[in-house]
Structures are given as structure tokens and as C-alpha cells.
Design a protein around this motif. Structure first.
Motif, PDB file in Angstrom:
ATOM      1  N   LEU A   1     -34.809 -20.165 -45.658  1.00  0.00           N
ATOM      2  CA  LEU A   1     -36.040 -20.631 -46.299  1.00  0.00           C
ATOM      3  C   LEU A   1     -36.108 -20.145 -47.748  1.00  0.00           C
ATOM      4  CD1 LEU A   1     -38.626 -20.148 -43.392  1.00  0.00           C
ATOM      5  CD2 LEU A   1     -37.278 -22.172 -43.985  1.00  0.00           C
TER       6      LEU A   1
ATOM      7  N   ILE B   1     -45.037 -22.179 -48.985  1.00  0.00           N
ATOM      8  CA  ILE B   1     -45.764 -23.140 -48.140  1.00  0.00           C
ATOM      9  C   ILE B   1     -45.209 -24.545 -48.356  1.00  0.00           C
ATOM     10  CG2 ILE B   1     -48.023 -24.183 -47.659  1.00  0.00           C
ATOM     11  CD1 ILE B   1     -49.326 -21.530 -48.427  1.00  0.00           C
ATOM     12  N   ALA B   2     -44.918 -24.882 -49.618  1.00  0.00           N
ATOM     13  CA  ALA B   2     -44.489 -26.244 -49.948  1.00  0.00           C
ATOM     14  C   ALA B   2     -43.237 -26.656 -49.172  1.00  0.00           C
ATOM     15  CB  ALA B   2     -44.233 -26.356 -51.446  1.00  0.00           C
TER      16      ALA B   2
ATOM     17  N   GLU C   1     -42.384 -26.064 -46.298  1.00  0.00           N
ATOM     18  CA  GLU C   1     -42.666 -26.410 -44.902  1.00  0.00           C
ATOM     19  C   GLU C   1     -43.006 -27.883 -44.732  1.00  0.00           C
ATOM     20  OE1 GLU C   1     -45.164 -23.470 -42.827  1.00  0.00           O
ATOM     21  OE2 GLU C   1     -44.859 -22.181 -44.561  1.00  0.00           O
ATOM     22  N   LEU C   2     -43.408 -28.545 -45.807  1.00  0.00           N
ATOM     23  CA  LEU C   2     -43.767 -29.964 -45.677  1.00  0.00           C
ATOM     24  C   LEU C   2     -42.575 -30.826 -45.285  1.00  0.00           C
ATOM     25  CD1 LEU C   2     -46.364 -28.911 -47.024  1.00  0.00           C
ATOM     26  CD2 LEU C   2     -46.481 -31.059 -48.275  1.00  0.00           C
TER      27      LEU C   2
ATOM     28  N   VAL D   1     -39.339 -29.060 -44.226  1.00  0.00           N
ATOM     29  CA  VAL D   1     -38.512 -28.287 -43.284  1.00  0.00           C
ATOM     30  C   VAL D   1     -39.131 -28.288 -41.875  1.00  0.00           C
ATOM     31  CG1 VAL D   1     -37.778 -25.930 -42.705  1.00  0.00           C
ATOM     32  CG2 VAL D   1     -37.409 -26.822 -45.018  1.00  0.00           C
ATOM     33  N   SER D   2     -40.441 -28.065 -41.790  1.00  0.00           N
ATOM     34  CA  SER D   2     -41.076 -27.907 -40.477  1.00  0.00           C
ATOM     35  C   SER D   2     -41.108 -29.192 -39.651  1.00  0.00           C
ATOM     36  CB  SER D   2     -42.492 -27.343 -40.631  1.00  0.00           C
ATOM     37  OG  SER D   2     -42.457 -26.070 -41.235  1.00  0.00           O
ATOM     38  N   PRO D   3     -41.353 -30.349 -40.263  1.00  0.00           N
ATOM     39  CA  PRO D   3     -41.295 -31.569 -39.439  1.00  0.00           C
ATOM     40  C   PRO D   3     -39.931 -31.760 -38.771  1.00  0.00           C
ATOM     41  CG  PRO D   3     -42.468 -32.035 -41.471  1.00  0.00           C
ATOM     42  CD  PRO D   3     -41.899 -30.635 -41.612  1.00  0.00           C
TER      43      PRO D   3
ATOM     44  N   ALA E   1     -37.813 -29.365 -38.064  1.00  0.00           N
ATOM     45  CA  ALA E   1     -37.709 -28.299 -37.050  1.00  0.00           C
ATOM     46  C   ALA E   1     -38.466 -28.690 -35.783  1.00  0.00           C
ATOM     47  CB  ALA E   1     -38.243 -26.983 -37.605  1.00  0.00           C
ATOM     48  N   GLN E   2     -39.686 -29.218 -35.949  1.00  0.00           N
ATOM     49  CA  GLN E   2     -40.466 -29.559 -34.750  1.00  0.00           C
ATOM     50  C   GLN E   2     -39.845 -30.736 -33.989  1.00  0.00           C
ATOM     51  OE1 GLN E   2     -44.606 -30.890 -35.090  1.00  0.00           O
ATOM     52  NE2 GLN E   2     -45.072 -30.001 -33.090  1.00  0.00           N
ATOM     53  N   ARG E   3     -39.359 -31.753 -34.706  1.00  0.00           N
ATOM     54  CA  ARG E   3     -38.720 -32.869 -33.977  1.00  0.00           C
ATOM     55  C   ARG E   3     -37.495 -32.379 -33.204  1.00  0.00           C
ATOM     56  NH1 ARG E   3     -39.167 -38.986 -36.392  1.00  0.00           N
ATOM     57  NH2 ARG E   3     -41.357 -38.839 -36.971  1.00  0.00           N
TER      58      ARG E   3
ATOM     59  N   LEU F   1     -36.914 -29.085 -32.162  1.00  0.00           N
ATOM     60  CA  LEU F   1     -37.300 -28.137 -31.108  1.00  0.00           C
ATOM     61  C   LEU F   1     -37.999 -28.840 -29.954  1.00  0.00           C
ATOM     62  CD1 LEU F   1     -38.792 -25.172 -33.185  1.00  0.00           C
ATOM     63  CD2 LEU F   1     -36.871 -24.974 -31.603  1.00  0.00           C
ATOM     64  N   GLN F   2     -38.961 -29.695 -30.271  1.00  0.00           N
ATOM     65  CA  GLN F   2     -39.811 -30.256 -29.227  1.00  0.00           C
ATOM     66  C   GLN F   2     -39.478 -31.707 -28.893  1.00  0.00           C
ATOM     67  OE1 GLN F   2     -43.920 -28.888 -30.643  1.00  0.00           O
ATOM     68  NE2 GLN F   2     -43.624 -27.792 -28.728  1.00  0.00           N
TER      69      GLN F   2
ATOM     70  N   LEU G   1     -39.474 -37.759 -45.454  1.00  0.00           N
ATOM     71  CA  LEU G   1     -40.245 -36.513 -45.546  1.00  0.00           C
ATOM     72  C   LEU G   1     -40.264 -35.985 -46.982  1.00  0.00           C
ATOM     73  CD1 LEU G   1     -39.026 -34.542 -42.392  1.00  0.00           C
ATOM     74  CD2 LEU G   1     -41.302 -35.542 -42.750  1.00  0.00           C
TER      75      LEU G   1
ATOM     76  N   ALA H   1     -43.568 -35.592 -49.223  1.00  0.00           N
ATOM     77  CA  ALA H   1     -43.947 -34.244 -49.665  1.00  0.00           C
ATOM     78  C   ALA H   1     -44.063 -34.193 -51.191  1.00  0.00           C
ATOM     79  CB  ALA H   1     -42.934 -33.216 -49.170  1.00  0.00           C
TER      80      ALA H   1
END
Lengths: 209, 209
Positions: free
Chosen positions: B146, B170-171, B173-174, B176-178, B180-182, B184-185, B198, B202
């Protein structure tokens, strides 16, 4: 089909159902998904395991319903607190940023609710490695929540507050997924200020206007 | 301190170390973190468990190093493929969107690399429910990655390509996190087109300009 219930049976059933939900959520939180069994849920709930098998085909189904019920109870409490129910939607006051910030703040509260956090983590962890369970939980629990954001963003698009070409299903991830990742992986602290900032960045972008 | 190695020992050690990493990653992928033990890693690697205890204080440390090594090998292969190494940074061509899209596309490839996916999922799943392990893996594995995005976004801020008030931590994550979530979950499919989108959302935001 089960026999038609006797007059007292539905009240007795409701009490058993509550006890089974509570036992299932407590066990998965304490021992994890793989070690939670129909037998251990039955023992903890004080019912026979046939009672559970009569109502649910598998432990995944018990847990899914228990978890859905937890969410419905939280929504009902929130509805009570607001004096009116708005359980099934994101408010649409016309101010998209304010509406998204409010719903993310409520999500922060839910994520750190002790009744929610441990079973939610246990099920999320299992979903990461168990594809079938993961997909089932997404379809029944997560997707309906994401759909609420899709609807709110579409309504904003209709009102001209979101660019016409934007795909709402992807757009929602700009603020939902960062919160999810901080919660799942503990990558950094979570606060209302943080989720407010996510909404501002997502709506207005990172490059200068 | 261990004895000074005999001439052949370092080559022998290197071979044992590789065998131990491979065994640790295979076992955690197959049986999950809780069932992976120093004993089972030793047996699979064909070494005595004292060999492992001499080098690592715990199975968490073995796995962390094995996983770091996996990342370093992937970076080295990528460097080879590019003809020159750029293992420790995000390219800075002056075009922020292009640079972020390139690095996210490479991340997509890594997430679906069979050597990476199963152990990464097993460790991520354990981190969700095991706070100590989760925090250790974030600090040693995720945070350094990160930090590369933070540096690239700061450089873009210096160049006037990102708004001055934006917090890069924080920026990032706009986008990276989507992803990561797709991953992981499994909330929705992952593609290059998705990660490109994305980055565009962003950078330019959801509301009309």
C-alpha cells in the motif's frame, strides 16, 4: 410436509427457532464454521437435532437464516429508534453525499456491534476459502444490500447528480469496499470521519476539477 | 548463534529453506492455517522439526517468510519478463491513470496465479478471525504494498495531478479495496476492464464535472 401444528406449537416453535439461531451464532463465533455442527447447535439450544433437520437441510442454512434474522432485528431496532421504519432502503433526501454518509455511519455501528461482529467474521472467513458457502452468503446476504446502493445511485443518475455513463454496481464499491476491507483485514482504523471522506473522494474524484 | 556453516552447508540450507517454504504454502492451502503445524511442515519438507525451530520461532513466521518469498519470486519473474527490474515501485510515467491501471492489471494476474491463490486465501481467512495474525500479515505483507501507492499518489500530488487536500492513504483504497473485496468475497467477476474502470471512477469522481 410436517403435520399441521397444534394450537401451542407455533409459539413453542418460535421459542425453539430463537434458541437455535442464538446457539448457531454463538457457536460459529466461538469455534468457527468448520467446527460448528447441527449436533452442537442442537445441544446448545436444548433441542433435539431432529428439530433442526426438520426445518433446515444443513448447518449453512441455519447460519444463513440466523444471520438474516440478526440483520432484520437490527433494522427493526433502527426503525424503532427513528420513530418510523425505513428498513429496506437508503434514504433519498436529494442530497446523495449526505444520504451515503448516513448509511455508511450506520454500517460502521453495525460492524462493531458485539452481537454481529464475531459471527460475521467467522462466516466471512469461511467464505474466503469455501467458495460454495462464500457465493451463497454473497447472494443471500450481501447482494441484497449492495442492490440498495445501486438503486440509490440510479436515482441520483436520474436526477443528474451522477454522471450518466457510470455503472452503479461498480461505483458503489468506491465507498463500500474500502470500509469492508478495513473491517475484514484491519488494514487501518475505521471512523465516521473516514467513511465521510470516502464518500467525498468517490463523488468528486481525486484529480483537480 | 548457530555454528559457522561448513562450506556445503549454505547450499544445503538453501535447499531445505526452499523445501520448507513449499511445504508450508502447500499445507496451509490444503488444510488451512489452524491445522498446519511445524510438525506437518517438517514431515512434508523432509526435514527434522528442529531444523525449522532453529530458523523460525513459530509457524506464523515460517508462513510469512514463505509468502514474502513467493512475492519476491513473482516480482523477479516480472522483472525478467520486462527485461529490467522494477520490483519495488509503481511506474511513474507522468500518466497517473495509465500507471495505476498497469499495476492493477498485474495484481489481477497475481491474484489468479494458482501458486498464490490458495495460500493467500487461507492466510487472509485466518487473518479475518485471528486478530494477531491478521495485524502481523498486514504490517509485513500488505502495508509495504500500500505504501507504494501512497508514494505514487504523493508524486502525482506534487505534479498537480491529484487534489492537494486528498489523503493518499485513503485515496488508494478507492481502487485497491474494490479489487480486494471482489477477490476475497467473490462479490462479482474480476477483469482488466473492471480495474481500469475503478481507476477512471476514482480519479474523475462520480458526479458530473
Amino acid at each position: 410436509m410436517p403435520d399441521k401444528p397444534a394450537p401451542d406449537a407455533s409459539r413453542r416453535s418460535e421459542k425453539s427457532r430463537r434458541a437455535i439461531y442464538a446457539a448457531a451464532l454463538a457457536l460459529v463465533a466461538e469455534t468457527g464454521y468448520p467446527k460448528t455442527t447441527i449436533e452442537s447447535i442442537a445441544a446448545r439450544a436444548g433441542v433435539g437435532k431432529q428439530t433442526i433437520y426438520r426445518w433446515w437441510p444443513s448447518k449453512a442454512d441455519v447460519l444463513m437464516e440466523a444471520f438474516l434474522d440478526l440483520g432484520e432485528q437490527a433494522a427493526a431496532r433502527q426503525g424503532d429508534a427513528q420513530g418510523e421504519g425505513q428498513p429496506d432502503g437508503i434514504p433519498d433526501t436529494g442530497d446523495l453525499a449526505a444520504d451515503l454518509k448516513a448509511v455508511l455511519r450506520a454500517t460502521v455501528d453495525e460492524l462493531f456491534d458485539p452481537a454481529f461482529e464475531a459471527p460475521a467474521r467467522a462466516l466471512a472467513a469461511e467464505g474466503v476459502v469455501n467458495e460454495q458457502l462464500g457465493r451463497e452468503f454473497v447472494a443471500k446476504l450481501l447482494q441484497p444490500q449492495l442492490e440498495l446502493y445501486v438503486r440509490r445511485l440510479r436515482s441520483a443518475q436520474d436526477a443528474g447528480a451522477v454522471r450518466p455513463g457510470v455503472d452503479p454496481r461498480i461505483a458503489l464499491e468506491l465507498f463500500v469496499s474500502p470500509l469492508a476491507q478495513r473491517w475484514l483485514q484491519r488494514t487501518a482504523p475505521i471512523s465516521y470521519e473516514y467513511t465521510d471522506t470516502l464518500v467525498d473522494y468517490a463523488l468528486y474524484g481525486l484529480v483537480p476539477r
